[in-house]
Write a protein that holds these residues in place. Structure first.
Motif, PDB file in Angstrom:
ATOM      1  N   ASP A  35       3.631  -6.629 -22.369  1.00 27.39           N
ATOM      2  CA  ASP A  35       4.542  -7.286 -23.303  1.00 27.39           C
ATOM      3  C   ASP A  35       4.293  -8.785 -23.446  1.00 27.39           C
ATOM      4  N   TYR A  36       3.799  -9.418 -22.371  1.00 23.63           N
ATOM      5  CA  TYR A  36       3.697 -10.886 -22.417  1.00 23.63           C
ATOM      6  C   TYR A  36       2.260 -11.404 -22.417  1.00 23.63           C
ATOM      7  N   ALA A  37       1.276 -10.500 -22.463  1.00 22.71           N
ATOM      8  CA  ALA A  37      -0.125 -10.934 -22.404  1.00 22.71           C
ATOM      9  C   ALA A  37      -0.458 -11.911 -23.525  1.00 22.71           C
ATOM     10  N   SER A  38       0.029 -11.616 -24.734  1.00 24.73           N
ATOM     11  CA  SER A  38      -0.323 -12.465 -25.876  1.00 24.73           C
ATOM     12  C   SER A  38       0.390 -13.817 -25.815  1.00 24.73           C
ATOM     13  N   LYS A  39       1.350 -13.935 -24.909  1.00 27.40           N
ATOM     14  CA  LYS A  39       2.085 -15.204 -24.750  1.00 27.40           C
ATOM     15  C   LYS A  39       1.528 -16.035 -23.597  1.00 27.40           C
ATOM     16  N   LYS A  40       0.379 -15.614 -23.086  1.00 32.27           N
ATOM     17  CA  LYS A  40      -0.267 -16.329 -21.966  1.00 32.27           C
ATOM     18  C   LYS A  40       0.579 -16.316 -20.688  1.00 32.27           C
ATOM     19  N   ILE A  41       1.337 -15.237 -20.532  1.00 36.72           N
ATOM     20  CA  ILE A  41       2.064 -15.059 -19.271  1.00 36.72           C
ATOM     21  C   ILE A  41       1.408 -13.892 -18.542  1.00 36.72           C
ATOM     22  N   ASN A  42       0.821 -14.202 -17.384  1.00 38.49           N
ATOM     23  CA  ASN A  42       0.120 -13.176 -16.615  1.00 38.49           C
ATOM     24  C   ASN A  42       1.061 -12.588 -15.574  1.00 38.49           C
ATOM     25  N   VAL A  43       1.072 -11.263 -15.496  1.00 44.39           N
ATOM     26  CA  VAL A  43       1.916 -10.589 -14.505  1.00 44.39           C
ATOM     27  C   VAL A  43       1.008  -9.677 -13.672  1.00 44.39           C
ATOM     28  N   ASN A  44       0.901  -9.984 -12.400  1.00 43.73           N
ATOM     29  CA  ASN A  44       0.076  -9.178 -11.500  1.00 43.73           C
ATOM     30  C   ASN A  44       0.857  -8.888 -10.224  1.00 43.73           C
ATOM     31  N   CYS A  45       0.356  -7.958  -9.434  1.00 42.75           N
ATOM     32  CA  CYS A  45       1.006  -7.766  -8.130  1.00 42.75           C
ATOM     33  C   CYS A  45      -0.019  -7.633  -7.021  1.00 42.75           C
ATOM     34  N   ILE A  46       0.468  -7.869  -5.823  1.00 39.51           N
ATOM     35  CA  ILE A  46      -0.359  -7.746  -4.628  1.00 39.51           C
ATOM     36  C   ILE A  46       0.169  -6.550  -3.839  1.00 39.51           C
ATOM     37  N   VAL A  59       0.847  -1.201   0.000  1.00 29.24           N
ATOM     38  CA  VAL A  59       0.000   0.000   0.000  1.00 29.24           C
ATOM     39  C   VAL A  59       0.885   1.255   0.000  1.00 29.24           C
ATOM     40  N   ALA A  60       2.159   1.092   0.393  1.00 34.86           N
ATOM     41  CA  ALA A  60       3.099   2.223   0.367  1.00 34.86           C
ATOM     42  C   ALA A  60       3.443   2.647  -1.063  1.00 34.86           C
ATOM     43  N   ALA A  61       2.955   1.904  -2.039  1.00 33.41           N
ATOM     44  CA  ALA A  61       3.108   2.324  -3.436  1.00 33.41           C
ATOM     45  C   ALA A  61       1.901   3.150  -3.880  1.00 33.41           C
ATOM     46  N   LEU A  62       0.841   3.121  -3.082  1.00 32.38           N
ATOM     47  CA  LEU A  62      -0.419   3.759  -3.484  1.00 32.38           C
ATOM     48  C   LEU A  62      -0.670   5.066  -2.746  1.00 32.38           C
ATOM     49  N   VAL A  63      -0.203   5.135  -1.503  1.00 34.04           N
ATOM     50  CA  VAL A  63      -0.328   6.364  -0.724  1.00 34.04           C
ATOM     51  C   VAL A  63       1.032   6.636  -0.075  1.00 34.04           C
ATOM     52  N   LEU A  86      -3.694  -6.182  -6.844  1.00 31.98           N
ATOM     53  CA  LEU A  86      -4.696  -6.708  -5.922  1.00 31.98           C
ATOM     54  C   LEU A  86      -4.364  -6.153  -4.537  1.00 31.98           C
ATOM     55  N   VAL A  87      -5.208  -5.232  -4.065  1.00 35.84           N
ATOM     56  CA  VAL A  87      -4.939  -4.580  -2.780  1.00 35.84           C
ATOM     57  C   VAL A  87      -5.579  -5.402  -1.661  1.00 35.84           C
ATOM     58  N   VAL A  88      -4.749  -5.861  -0.726  1.00 40.15           N
ATOM     59  CA  VAL A  88      -5.247  -6.707   0.372  1.00 40.15           C
ATOM     60  C   VAL A  88      -4.823  -6.019   1.672  1.00 40.15           C
ATOM     61  N   ASP A  89      -5.654  -5.062   2.122  1.00 47.32           N
ATOM     62  CA  ASP A  89      -5.212  -4.179   3.210  1.00 47.32           C
ATOM     63  C   ASP A  89      -6.283  -3.925   4.265  1.00 47.32           C
ATOM     64  N   GLY A  90      -7.288  -4.795   4.325  1.00 49.26           N
ATOM     65  CA  GLY A  90      -8.335  -4.604   5.332  1.00 49.26           C
ATOM     66  C   GLY A  90      -9.101  -3.304   5.142  1.00 49.26           C
ATOM     67  N   GLY A  91      -8.965  -2.712   3.966  1.00 48.97           N
ATOM     68  CA  GLY A  91      -9.702  -1.479   3.652  1.00 48.97           C
ATOM     69  C   GLY A  91      -8.928  -0.189   3.920  1.00 48.97           C
ATOM     70  N   TRP A  92      -7.668  -0.298   4.290  1.00 50.65           N
ATOM     71  CA  TRP A  92      -6.854   0.895   4.637  1.00 50.65           C
ATOM     72  C   TRP A  92      -6.975   1.989   3.575  1.00 50.65           C
ATOM     73  N   THR A  93      -6.830   1.631   2.314  1.00 48.95           N
ATOM     74  CA  THR A  93      -6.744   2.660   1.261  1.00 48.95           C
ATOM     75  C   THR A  93      -8.101   3.054   0.651  1.00 48.95           C
ATOM     76  N   ARG A 151      -8.334  -5.199  12.171  1.00 51.46           N
ATOM     77  CA  ARG A 151      -7.256  -6.115  12.589  1.00 51.46           C
ATOM     78  C   ARG A 151      -6.083  -6.008  11.622  1.00 51.46           C
ATOM     79  N   LEU A 152      -4.924  -6.462  12.086  1.00 54.63           N
ATOM     80  CA  LEU A 152      -3.782  -6.564  11.174  1.00 54.63           C
ATOM     81  C   LEU A 152      -4.004  -7.788  10.294  1.00 54.63           C
ATOM     82  N   GLY A 153      -3.363  -7.801   9.124  1.00 57.01           N
ATOM     83  CA  GLY A 153      -3.483  -8.956   8.240  1.00 57.01           C
ATOM     84  C   GLY A 153      -2.576 -10.095   8.693  1.00 57.01           C
ATOM     85  N   GLU A 154      -2.930 -11.304   8.293  1.00 50.30           N
ATOM     86  CA  GLU A 154      -2.100 -12.495   8.543  1.00 50.30           C
ATOM     87  C   GLU A 154      -1.436 -12.871   7.216  1.00 50.30           C
ATOM     88  N   PRO A 155      -0.270 -13.552   7.256  1.00 51.79           N
ATOM     89  CA  PRO A 155       0.346 -14.007   6.007  1.00 51.79           C
ATOM     90  C   PRO A 155      -0.622 -14.795   5.119  1.00 51.79           C
TER      91      PRO A 155
END
Ligand code: NAD
Length: 251
Positions: free
Chosen positions: A173-184, A144-148, A242-249, A215-219
């Motif tokens: 660059d790789y979408a057409s090669k069926k390589i998905n790149v996402n981040c959390i 989330v430190a990349a977003l705020v 994919l933002v997984v922050d308990g609603g922080w942002t 609450r804080l998140g768990e791994p």
């Protein structure tokens, strides 16, 4: 099982979020490379995997993710051991605090190398294999430190912002090669990295007051998101955060 016959590398799997992802991926049928700088942490993850799921599902590889030779060796070990690579989980990371005008160049460079350049190095090494295979999943860990903005984290925010931008560019660059790149983008998750928050009652209270779910998140909260991004269920999703922050942002 959602990752049956898949092979995954998880960096930073000797602790916290990475360990959670390794345990979840093995539970779902994957073979995994537990990659970490810390031998002690990596071995502890392997022992938890063996205790819960039996032997032969994971091996530890000692790696500094900011070192190109180490990364090459990590991917080679994966191919030699399990024969392929389906999922690259770029999770290893560090954090440190400081005001920009007091940060040394050394601290700045280390942050960028470990938290951002590593994504380039590890992805560069696995992409040729994924291209040959005609499918692959790359999952990067931003924050989330990349977003705020966060106080005293300019180098961390910059590195994680770079991870998001790199995720989008690679995805294109790789979408057409069926390589998905996402981040959390995790919020505050209970790991070694956030021990300081948990151990100080005032800081913990201030932090909890920012989190709508209270609450804080768990791994495991992050591991579940990574499982979705690693599985075929996310085949139509790429370049996303994919933002997984308990609603922080959301405020
Ligand atoms: P952690 O400190 O528990 O685990 C990080 C792991 O990465 C450790 O095992 C460490 O040995 C390893 N590592 C560090 N530098 C390395 C290097 N150069 N080469 C190989 N391994 C290295 O931290 P965590 O909370 O599990 O963090 C995992 C990722 O999640 C990091 O990228 C972090 O920035 C990100 N993140 C964490 C939180 C949080 O609240 N915990 C929030 C947002 C993002």
């Amino acid at each position: 099982m959602r990752l049956e016959n898949k092979v995954a590398i998880i960096t930073g799997a000797g602790s916290g979020i990475g360990r959670g992802i390794a345990l979840t991926f093995v539970r779902e049928g994957a073979k995994v490379i537990v990659a970490d700088w810390s031998e002690e942490g990596g071995k502890e993850t392997i022992s938890q995997i063996e205790k819960n799921f039996g032997a032969g599902k994971a091996i530890f590889v000692k790696v500094d993710v900011s070192n190109a030779n180490d990364v090459k060796n990590m991917v080679k070990t994966c191919l030699d051991t399990f024969g392929k690579i389906d999922i690259m989980t770029n999770n290893a990371g560090i954090v440190s605090n400081g005001l920009l005008h007091e940060l040394t160049e050394e601290v700045w460079d280390k942050m960028i190398n470990v938290d951002l350049k590593s994504v380039y190095l590890c992805s560069k090494e696995v992409l040729p294999e994924m291209l040959k295979q005609g499918k692959g999943k790359i999952i990067n860990t931003a924050s989330v430190a990349a977003l705020v903005g966060f106080n005293t984290l300019p180098h961390y925010c910059a590195a994680k912002g770079g991870v998001i931008a790199l995720t989008r560019a690679m995805a294109l660059d790789y979408a057409s090669k069926k390589i998905n790149v996402n981040c959390i983008a995790p919020g505050v998750i209970k790991t070694e990295m956030t021990k300081g928050i948990e151990n100080d009652p005032q800081t913990l209270q201030n932090t909890l007051s920012q989190i709508p779910t209270g609450r804080l998140g768990e791994p495991e909260d992050i591991a579940n998101a990574a499982l979705y991004l690693a599985s075929d269920e996310s085949d139509y999703m790429t370049g996303q955060v994919l933002v997984v922050d308990g609603g922080w942002t959301i405020k």
